[in-house]
Structure formats: structure tokens, C-alpha cells
Scaffold this motif. Structure first.
Motif, PDB file in Angstrom:
ATOM      1  N   ARG A 109      -2.388   4.836  -6.619  1.00 44.36           N
ATOM      2  CA  ARG A 109      -3.149   3.860  -5.833  1.00 44.36           C
ATOM      3  C   ARG A 109      -2.846   2.435  -6.300  1.00 44.36           C
ATOM      4  O   ARG A 109      -2.588   1.535  -5.491  1.00 44.36           O
ATOM      5  N   TYR A 110      -2.878   2.219  -7.595  1.00 45.12           N
ATOM      6  CA  TYR A 110      -2.621   0.876  -8.109  1.00 45.12           C
ATOM      7  C   TYR A 110      -1.165   0.460  -7.895  1.00 45.12           C
ATOM      8  O   TYR A 110      -0.880  -0.721  -7.669  1.00 45.12           O
ATOM      9  N   ALA A 111      -0.247   1.419  -7.949  1.00 43.89           N
ATOM     10  CA  ALA A 111       1.145   1.103  -7.646  1.00 43.89           C
ATOM     11  C   ALA A 111       1.271   0.652  -6.189  1.00 43.89           C
ATOM     12  O   ALA A 111       2.047  -0.265  -5.872  1.00 43.89           O
ATOM     13  N   ALA A 112       0.502   1.280  -5.303  1.00 45.99           N
ATOM     14  CA  ALA A 112       0.508   0.880  -3.887  1.00 45.99           C
ATOM     15  C   ALA A 112      -0.053  -0.525  -3.713  1.00 45.99           C
ATOM     16  O   ALA A 112       0.461  -1.318  -2.914  1.00 45.99           O
ATOM     17  N   PHE A 113      -1.119  -0.841  -4.449  1.00 48.99           N
ATOM     18  CA  PHE A 113      -1.674  -2.195  -4.381  1.00 48.99           C
ATOM     19  C   PHE A 113      -0.616  -3.216  -4.812  1.00 48.99           C
ATOM     20  O   PHE A 113      -0.412  -4.242  -4.157  1.00 48.99           O
ATOM     21  N   ALA A 114       0.052  -2.931  -5.933  1.00 46.85           N
ATOM     22  CA  ALA A 114       1.046  -3.865  -6.459  1.00 46.85           C
ATOM     23  C   ALA A 114       2.201  -4.060  -5.485  1.00 46.85           C
ATOM     24  O   ALA A 114       2.760  -5.161  -5.373  1.00 46.85           O
ATOM     25  N   ALA A 115       2.561  -2.986  -4.770  1.00 47.28           N
ATOM     26  CA  ALA A 115       3.687  -3.062  -3.835  1.00 47.28           C
ATOM     27  C   ALA A 115       3.312  -3.742  -2.519  1.00 47.28           C
ATOM     28  O   ALA A 115       4.184  -4.287  -1.827  1.00 47.28           O
ATOM     29  N   THR A 116       2.045  -3.722  -2.154  1.00 47.10           N
ATOM     30  CA  THR A 116       1.606  -4.220  -0.845  1.00 47.10           C
ATOM     31  C   THR A 116       1.121  -5.661  -0.894  1.00 47.10           C
ATOM     32  O   THR A 116       1.393  -6.448   0.015  1.00 47.10           O
ATOM     33  N   LEU A 117       0.411  -6.025  -1.947  1.00 52.47           N
ATOM     34  CA  LEU A 117      -0.143  -7.366  -2.060  1.00 52.47           C
ATOM     35  C   LEU A 117       0.877  -8.309  -2.683  1.00 52.47           C
ATOM     36  O   LEU A 117       1.776  -7.873  -3.405  1.00 52.47           O
ATOM     37  N   ALA A 118       0.724  -9.588  -2.405  1.00 52.21           N
ATOM     38  CA  ALA A 118       1.628 -10.602  -2.954  1.00 52.21           C
ATOM     39  C   ALA A 118       0.992 -11.268  -4.167  1.00 52.21           C
ATOM     40  O   ALA A 118      -0.241 -11.296  -4.321  1.00 52.21           O
TER      41      ALA A 118
END
Length: 205
Positions: A109-118
Motif C-alpha cells: 500500500r505504501y509503495a503504491a502511495f509513493a508511486a502515485t503521489l508527487a
């Protein structure tokens, strides 16, 4: 002394306080699972952010771990459409590697946040006081040190993002009362009562 205000007034005041320092144009994301807590957070943040000129988006991480996952995605899309909030749905693959399914899902989940947000974006999470207590007890049972026992912070900087938990001091019962007060629709996670997960066992037993 107990707060005598209606639940929605308590929650809206915390949102107003958290939004106050933000300049117009700042990009704010809400992590939207589709459950009660995050659905309520997004529904209350949306009009307040719009009034302040804050750019609001939602992100839903689809772990794909249960048959109900598609239902959660559909709910998130419908809620965001109703609120006129852009939604990013990020599918992930959860691969436990010795740390257990819950920990692996959190990592994905946190990897997805890091990849999606700037870099420079702000992310709001709907975790509350009951979540904080469960986190503390889990850390204690696992023999965590001082850092682990400190629990979840209200505010932290992580990989160029600012992560905020505006309702961390509010009880789950207050959130549920507020959701009922505004006739909110949400999805119930069928795994919430699965006692093989440590957090669920603590919550129910």
C-alpha cells in the motif's frame, strides 16, 4: 471532559484545523479504502477543501486479496463521482515474504502511495484512536522498542510526502455516529471479523 458537540461538528472542526495552514493550490490526497472511516473522511474533506481552493484527489489501493475487492473499487468510484473528486485506483500484488499478510499488504500500500503521489503532496489517512490503541498493543506483544511503542504519529514526512492523520484522537464510535448522522454509505470489509489476523483478534477478543 467529554466533548458535547455532535460527532460531525467534532470531525469537521478537526478538518478545518488541519486545512488551515494549506495554501490554495496545494495538492491533498485522501487514502480511500471504501470503508466507513475513509469514506467519511473524504466526504467531509471534499467541500472544505473546495472552499479553500485546495486540489483534492483520492487514491484507492486495490490489494486484490478477497472477492469483495471489486465491490470496494465500485464504491470508491461512485463516491468520488458524487463528490466530484478525481480517483486513482492502484492495483498491487501482495507477496508475503516472512512478515505476514497484514505487513505485506501495508508495504504494498505504501509503495503504491509513493508511486502515485508527487513529491510535496499531502496524504490524509483516516486512522483513529482505536487504531492507535491496537497498533500500540500489537507493538507491545511483538516486543517492539521505544520507537514501535510510540504508535502512529499525527504528522510525518515520508519519501517527500507529508502524511497526516487528522482524526487520530477520535474514537471509532464517534466516527460511526457521525456516519449515521449524515446517512453515509460505505463498504464493510468481510475480513474484519477474521480472527486469524492479529489486529482483528485484538479488536474483538
Amino acid at each position: 471532559m467529554a466533548d458535547s458537540r455532535p460527532p460531525l461538528d467534532v470531525l469537521d472542526a478537526l478538518i478545518t484545523e488541519a486545512l488551515a495552514p494549506l495554501a490554495p493550490g496545494r495538492r491533498l490526497w485522501v487514502a480511500l479504502s471504501g470503508g466507513l472511516d475513509s469514506s467519511l473522511l473524504l466526504s467531509r474533506v471534499a467541500p472544505a477543501a473546495r472552499a479553500q481552493g485546495i486540489t483534492l484527489r483520492a487514491v484507492h489501493v486495490d490489494h486484490g486479496l478477497q472477492p469483495a475487492a471489486a465491490t470496494f473499487v465500485d464504491h470508491c468510484r461512485a463516491l468520488c463521482a458524487a463528490l466530484a473528486v478525481p480517483l486513482s485506483v492502484v492495483p498491487v500484488t501482495v507477496t508475503p515474504a516472512g512478515q505476514g499478510l497484514e505487513a505485506a499488504a501495508r508495504e504494498a500500500r505504501y509503495a503504491a502511495f509513493a508511486a502515485t503521489l508527487a513529491t510535496g503532496d499531502m496524504l490524509w489517512l483516516a486512522q483513529h484512536a482505536d487504531d492507535q490503541l491496537e497498533t500500540f498493543l500489537l507493538a507491545a506483544l511483538r516486543g517492539s522498542g521505544v520507537t514501535g511503542l510510540a504508535g502512529m504519529p499525527l504528522r510525518r514526512h515520508w519519501r517527500g510526502l507529508e502524511i497526516i492523520r487528522p482524526w487520530l484522537g477520535v474514537s471509532r464510535s464517534t466516527l460511526r455516529a457521525a456516519a449515521e448522522q449524515c446517512d453515509l454509505a460505505w463498504c464493510e470489509d468481510p475480513t474484519n471479523h477474521a480472527l486469524e489476523y492479529d489486529r482483528n483478534f485484538l479488536r474483538h477478543r
